[in-house]
Design a protein around this motif. Structure first.
Motif, short mmCIF file in Angstrom:
data_model
loop_
_atom_site.label_atom_id
_atom_site.label_comp_id
_atom_site.label_asym_id
_atom_site.label_seq_id
_atom_site.Cartn_x
_atom_site.Cartn_y
_atom_site.Cartn_z
N UNK A 8 0.84 -1.20 0.00
CA UNK A 8 0.00 0.00 0.00
C UNK A 8 0.88 1.25 0.00
N UNK A 9 1.97 1.19 0.73
CA UNK A 9 2.90 2.33 0.75
C UNK A 9 3.49 2.55 -0.65
N UNK A 10 3.90 1.47 -1.31
CA UNK A 10 4.47 1.56 -2.66
C UNK A 10 3.46 2.16 -3.63
N UNK A 11 2.22 1.71 -3.52
CA UNK A 11 1.15 2.22 -4.41
C UNK A 11 1.00 3.73 -4.22
N UNK A 12 1.03 4.14 -2.94
CA UNK A 12 0.89 5.57 -2.62
C UNK A 12 2.06 6.36 -3.21
N UNK A 13 3.27 5.80 -3.09
CA UNK A 13 4.45 6.48 -3.65
C UNK A 13 4.34 6.60 -5.16
N UNK A 14 3.91 5.52 -5.81
CA UNK A 14 3.80 5.54 -7.27
C UNK A 14 2.78 6.56 -7.73
N UNK A 15 1.75 6.76 -6.91
CA UNK A 15 0.67 7.69 -7.29
C UNK A 15 1.00 9.14 -6.94
N UNK A 16 1.84 9.36 -5.92
CA UNK A 16 2.04 10.72 -5.43
C UNK A 16 3.44 11.27 -5.53
N UNK A 17 4.46 10.41 -5.72
CA UNK A 17 5.84 10.92 -5.75
C UNK A 17 6.29 11.19 -7.18
N UNK A 18 7.26 12.10 -7.34
CA UNK A 18 7.81 12.40 -8.66
C UNK A 18 8.88 11.37 -9.00
N UNK A 19 8.69 10.70 -10.12
CA UNK A 19 9.64 9.67 -10.59
C UNK A 19 11.03 10.29 -10.74
N UNK A 20 12.05 9.61 -10.20
CA UNK A 20 13.43 10.09 -10.36
C UNK A 20 13.83 11.16 -9.38
N UNK A 24 11.38 13.79 -3.28
CA UNK A 24 9.93 13.64 -3.40
C UNK A 24 9.47 12.29 -2.87
N UNK A 25 10.27 11.25 -3.14
CA UNK A 25 9.93 9.91 -2.65
C UNK A 25 9.93 9.88 -1.12
N UNK A 26 10.95 10.51 -0.52
CA UNK A 26 11.04 10.52 0.95
C UNK A 26 9.92 11.36 1.58
N UNK A 27 9.68 12.54 0.99
CA UNK A 27 8.61 13.41 1.52
C UNK A 27 7.25 12.71 1.42
N UNK A 28 7.04 12.03 0.30
CA UNK A 28 5.77 11.35 0.08
C UNK A 28 5.61 10.16 1.03
N UNK A 29 6.72 9.45 1.28
CA UNK A 29 6.68 8.32 2.21
C UNK A 29 6.39 8.84 3.62
N UNK A 30 7.01 9.94 4.00
CA UNK A 30 6.75 10.53 5.32
C UNK A 30 5.27 10.93 5.44
N UNK A 31 4.73 11.48 4.36
CA UNK A 31 3.31 11.91 4.34
C UNK A 31 2.42 10.67 4.52
N UNK A 32 2.76 9.59 3.83
CA UNK A 32 2.00 8.34 3.94
C UNK A 32 2.00 7.86 5.40
N UNK A 33 3.17 7.89 6.02
CA UNK A 33 3.31 7.38 7.39
C UNK A 33 2.64 8.29 8.41
N UNK A 34 2.52 9.55 8.09
CA UNK A 34 1.88 10.50 9.01
C UNK A 34 0.36 10.51 8.83
N UNK A 35 -0.11 10.25 7.59
CA UNK A 35 -1.55 10.38 7.32
C UNK A 35 -2.28 9.06 7.07
N UNK A 36 -1.58 8.05 6.58
CA UNK A 36 -2.26 6.77 6.25
C UNK A 36 -1.88 5.66 7.21
N UNK A 37 -0.64 5.19 7.14
CA UNK A 37 -0.22 4.05 7.96
C UNK A 37 1.23 4.24 8.43
#
Ligand SMILES: COCc1ccccc1-c1cc(O)c2[nH]cnc(=O)c2c1
Ligand SMILES: [Mg+2]
Length: 217
Positions: A8-20, A24-37
């Protein structure tokens, strides 16, 4: 739901982070962990100290034990010089599969090698099979009772040199008492403890330990 938290975390990253874009990947992962799981990333204060170590040390060869989803691998590798490399070991095949995707999403697959094996088996082959001479940075973030086994193995393999840094997560929660006693009691290291918040939990304290190798080569 049939999916794992890591998927689920990977799916969220693929949908919300900027490729490359590692940041952005780290910020998005932090957002996932703060807001989702919640997820066990060496993030926030732990990540800030890791950033500081990498920027100051400018390591050429890094070893991480415990990749999980690749958060700290990306955090380390984004600050590495062009020719520098990170080998990260993850024994859990499901975690390793997600980590490889996260590394690719961050565009760091040329700097990070994810190995899905037991850490001890890889450490024994670093010189012969992985073309490693010395380790400049070791990040311990796998099963806590394996910290002491693996650091002793790394010493036995003579993989550390003066100035090499061993950075250990979770020395308070879940805790690595045997490791702390060993590394603080060893004349070959100069250790510093940092009291930090547990990842994504403002009301919980953990600790990380930075140990500089000063022993014989
Ligand atoms: C799955 O347990 C999560 C958890 C729950 C409660 C307390 C601590 C932890 C925890 C925190 C971490 O940063 C970790 N880092 C690496 N390998 C871990 O097993 C680990 C466990
Ligand atoms: Mg950890």
């Amino acid at each position: 739901k049939g999916t794992t938290r890591e998927q689920r975390a990977l799916k969220y990253l693929k949908e919300h982070a900027r490729q490359g874009d590692p940041d952005s990947v780290l910020e998005t992962f932090d957002e996932f962990c703060r807001t989702q799981e919640w997820a066990m990333n060496a993030a926030e204060e732990k990540g800030d100290i890791l950033d500081e170590i990498v920027r100051e040390l400018q390591p050429t060869t890094c070893l991480e034990l415990g990749t999980y989803c690749g958060y700290s691998a990306v955090r380390i590798a984004r600050n590495l010089s062009p020719s520098a490399r990170l080998i990260t070991i993850e024994v859990n095949p499901d975690y390793a599969a997600v980590a490889r995707e996260v590394v690719k999403l961050a565009g760091l697959q040329d700097k990070i090698e994810v190995i899905n094996l037991d850490s001890a088996d890889v450490i024994r082959e670093l010189k012969t099979k992985y073309d490693v001479t010395k380790l400049d940075l070791v990040f311990l973030d796998h099963w806590k009772y394996l910290y002491i086994r693996d650091i002793k193995l790394i010493e036995e393999e003579k993989l550390l040199k003066k100035g090499s840094v061993v950075f250990a997560d979770n020395v308070i929660i879940p805790g690595a008492p045997g490791y702390l006693e060993y590394i603080r009691g060893s004349k070959n290291y100069k250790s510093t403890f940092y009291s930090v918040h547990f990842e994504y939990m403002d009301d919980m304290k953990d600790g990380v330990e930075k140990s500089v190798y000063i022993g014989d080569e």
